[in-house]
Design a protein around this motif. Structure first.
Motif, PDB file in Angstrom:
ATOM      1  N   ALA A  98       0.827  -1.209   0.000  1.00 19.07           N
ATOM      2  CA  ALA A  98       0.000   0.000   0.000  1.00 19.07           C
ATOM      3  C   ALA A  98       0.860   1.258   0.000  1.00 19.07           C
ATOM      4  CB  ALA A  98      -0.928  -0.001   1.215  1.00 19.07           C
ATOM      5  N   HIS A  99       2.082   1.175   0.521  1.00 14.98           N
ATOM      6  CA  HIS A  99       2.996   2.311   0.525  1.00 14.98           C
ATOM      7  C   HIS A  99       3.916   2.333  -0.686  1.00 14.98           C
ATOM      8  CE1 HIS A  99       1.779   2.463   4.804  1.00 14.98           C
ATOM      9  NE2 HIS A  99       2.093   3.733   4.729  1.00 14.98           N
ATOM     10  N   GLY A 100       3.653   1.500  -1.655  1.00 16.50           N
ATOM     11  CA  GLY A 100       4.405   1.555  -2.902  1.00 16.50           C
ATOM     12  C   GLY A 100       5.616   0.650  -2.986  1.00 16.50           C
ATOM     13  N   VAL A 101       5.818  -0.230  -2.004  1.00 14.18           N
ATOM     14  CA  VAL A 101       6.945  -1.161  -2.045  1.00 14.18           C
ATOM     15  C   VAL A 101       6.578  -2.327  -2.964  1.00 14.18           C
ATOM     16  CG1 VAL A 101       8.433  -2.679  -0.693  1.00 14.18           C
ATOM     17  CG2 VAL A 101       7.666  -0.507   0.265  1.00 14.18           C
ATOM     18  N   THR A 102       7.378  -2.573  -3.981  1.00 18.11           N
ATOM     19  CA  THR A 102       7.122  -3.634  -4.941  1.00 18.11           C
ATOM     20  C   THR A 102       8.173  -4.732  -4.799  1.00 18.11           C
ATOM     21  OG1 THR A 102       8.488  -2.577  -6.648  1.00 18.11           O
ATOM     22  CG2 THR A 102       6.169  -1.924  -6.539  1.00 18.11           C
ATOM     23  N   ASP A 103       7.998  -5.790  -5.586  1.00 17.25           N
ATOM     24  CA  ASP A 103       8.986  -6.865  -5.570  1.00 17.25           C
ATOM     25  C   ASP A 103      10.355  -6.356  -6.033  1.00 17.25           C
ATOM     26  OD1 ASP A 103       7.104  -8.638  -4.682  1.00 17.25           O
ATOM     27  OD2 ASP A 103       6.585  -9.373  -6.666  1.00 17.25           O
ATOM     28  N   ARG A 104      10.348  -5.417  -6.957  1.00 18.87           N
ATOM     29  CA  ARG A 104      11.618  -4.851  -7.426  1.00 18.87           C
ATOM     30  C   ARG A 104      12.301  -4.069  -6.307  1.00 18.87           C
ATOM     31  NH1 ARG A 104      12.325  -1.083 -12.863  1.00 18.87           N
ATOM     32  NH2 ARG A 104      14.603  -0.909 -12.764  1.00 18.87           N
ATOM     33  N   THR A 105      11.500  -3.361  -5.502  1.00 19.08           N
ATOM     34  CA  THR A 105      12.074  -2.660  -4.360  1.00 19.08           C
ATOM     35  C   THR A 105      12.631  -3.654  -3.347  1.00 19.08           C
ATOM     36  OG1 THR A 105      10.383  -0.966  -4.683  1.00 19.08           O
ATOM     37  CG2 THR A 105      11.616  -0.911  -2.624  1.00 19.08           C
ATOM     38  N   ALA A 106      11.907  -4.753  -3.132  1.00 19.44           N
ATOM     39  CA  ALA A 106      12.375  -5.759  -2.178  1.00 19.44           C
ATOM     40  C   ALA A 106      13.701  -6.365  -2.594  1.00 19.44           C
ATOM     41  CB  ALA A 106      11.323  -6.855  -2.030  1.00 19.44           C
ATOM     42  N   ALA A 107      13.953  -6.433  -3.902  1.00 16.00           N
ATOM     43  CA  ALA A 107      15.218  -6.984  -4.371  1.00 16.00           C
ATOM     44  C   ALA A 107      16.406  -6.146  -3.899  1.00 16.00           C
ATOM     45  CB  ALA A 107      15.202  -7.094  -5.889  1.00 16.00           C
ATOM     46  N   ARG A 108      16.197  -4.847  -3.694  1.00 17.78           N
ATOM     47  CA  ARG A 108      17.270  -3.991  -3.188  1.00 17.78           C
ATOM     48  C   ARG A 108      17.624  -4.320  -1.741  1.00 17.78           C
ATOM     49  NH1 ARG A 108      15.314   1.877  -3.821  1.00 17.78           N
ATOM     50  NH2 ARG A 108      17.388   2.237  -2.930  1.00 17.78           N
TER      51      ARG A 108
END
Length: 418
Positions: A98-108
């Motif tokens: 809901a705050h805009g964290v995606t799977d691509r962000t999680a990869a970081r």
């Protein structure tokens, strides 16, 4: 002057005011909490003189870095309240999305998806010394109280009692029985929807109450009033379509149970999905299946009520209305209230406009106003008007639901809340 390169990290504590060039293996640590994006880049090699002292321009630099930043810990601080109140990792994953964290962000953060990142954040809340050592679960809402499945039967039972009272009385007692029956059904419906999986957030249900009442009133009176208007009437009282209203009241129970099925399956898919995209794709068939299941149950109830009350069984308008009301309530219960309000308002205004144009066409020179409604009623019958209006609104909400209810954040509810 000579150049010194350190092979490891052992001596960092004794070097004040100097930058150290880390070896390559230190930059590619396999630790799950390491983040290549947030580790400071290497500085120039440390130069010292023959006596082993750093030159003045190095000694007076800023304070030393005391290790790599923990990116997950920083993220936990940013979403501290979410982590402290979460009762399971799925709630954290939904909140992050809901705050805009995606799977691509999680990869970081060295995680394959948001769910994996949420699992680490949930586990670290109780063991991180700087985080809360005790998680307080979200207080149980009224929707979590037991007995919602039984309360879902109330509207249908009260409506059946009201219909029996109307059928067994005549004159003024019939009007009193109809009024009391309508009041009892309204109270039963409120009791059924104030708990369980279709419970709306505080302050949102009132925005759709007026339009819902109008749509149900049209299902009770509209078709016969439209027929009388097209025939130049009404001439006296017109009959009530009791069967569709009774079927809609009885369908409250399967609607609540279908919503519970959607919620339970969604949380199960949250546990097994390996990414937000995977979860969204798995939710689309579930939403369509639950909608079809409820529509099938409503169609069976319409046929049953029509046969018992000896009324016509072709209630396409009532079936479309039932689908519209379920989808609207589902979206509202999951926090998406804007689209249902617009859809219900548009449907109610369209039905009112259909009736208004029929009676306004009697004014001199305005006969053309009733042409669209007359064409539809002549081709498919008066019930085609609510069927087209509510069907279009329901289809719009179904498309909207496949885009919003497929988000993990739409199902961030405490266990047992449904």
């Amino acid at each position: 002057m000579s150049e010194l390169r350190l092979d490891g990290l052992d001596g960092l504590d004794g070097l004040d005011g100097c930058d150290v060039k880390l070896p390559p293996e230190a930059m590619t640590s396999g630790a799950p909490l390491a983040s290549r994006d947030l580790i400071a880049p290497p500085g120039p090699a440390l130069r010292v003189d023959d006596d082993g002292h750093a030159p003045p321009e190095v000694a007076h630099r800023s304070a030393p870095r005391r290790g790599a930043v923990d990116p997950v810990k920083a993220l936990m601080h940013r979403h501290r309240e979410l982590c402290e109140r979460a009762v399971d990792p799925l709630e954290i994953a939904a909140g992050l999305e809901a705050h805009g964290v995606t799977d691509r962000t999680a990869a970081r953060f060295r995680h394959r998806d948001v769910f994996s990142l949420a699992e680490e954040m949930y586990a670290r809340v109780s063991r991180d010394g700087e985080e809360s050592t005790e998680r307080q679960p979200v207080p149980s809402a009224p929707g979590a109280r037991r007995g919602w499945a039984v309360f879902a039967l109330l509207p249908g039972a009260l409506c059946a009692a009201g219909v029996a009272g109307v059928r067994l009385t005549d004159g003024q007692p019939r009007l009193m029985a109809a009024a009391l029956g309508a009041l009892a059904v309204a109270l039963g419906l409120r009791a059924a929807l104030d708990r369980g999986p279709l419970r709306a957030p505080s302050g949102t249900a009132g925005r759709t109450r007026t339009w819902t009442c109008w749509l149900i009133a049209y299902a009770l009176l509209g078709d016969d009033l439209l027929t009388a208007g097209l025939a130049g009437g009404p001439h006296g009282l017109w009959s009530l379509a009791v069967a569709p209203v009774l079927a809609l009241a009885l369908s409250c129970a399967p609607a609540v149970w279908c919503a519970h099925l959607l919620s339970a399956r969604a949380r199960r898919k949250l546990r097994t999905s390996r990414g937000l995209a995977d979860f969204a794709e798995s939710m689309k068939p579930l939403i369509l299946g639950v909608s079809a299941l409820h529509l099938g149950a409503l169609a069976a109830l319409l046929a049953l009520c029509g046969a018992v009350l000896n009324e016509p069984t072709g209630h396409a308008g009532a079936a479309a209305l039932g689908a519209l009301l379920l989808l609207a309530r589902l979206l509202i219960a999951h926090g998406f209230s804007q689209a249902p309000v617009v859809a219900l308002r548009a449907a109610a205004l369209a039905e009112a406009a259909a009736l208004g144009t029929v009676f306004a066409s009697r004014l001199p020179g305005c006969s053309f106003l009733a042409a669209p409604v007359e064409t539809i009623a002549r081709a498919w019958g008066p019930e085609a008007v609510p069927a087209l209006v509510c069907g279009a609104a329901a289809l719009t909400l179904l498309v909207h639901a496949t885009r919003t209810l497929t988000r993990a954040s739409a199902h961030a509810l405490p266990p047992g809340a449904t």
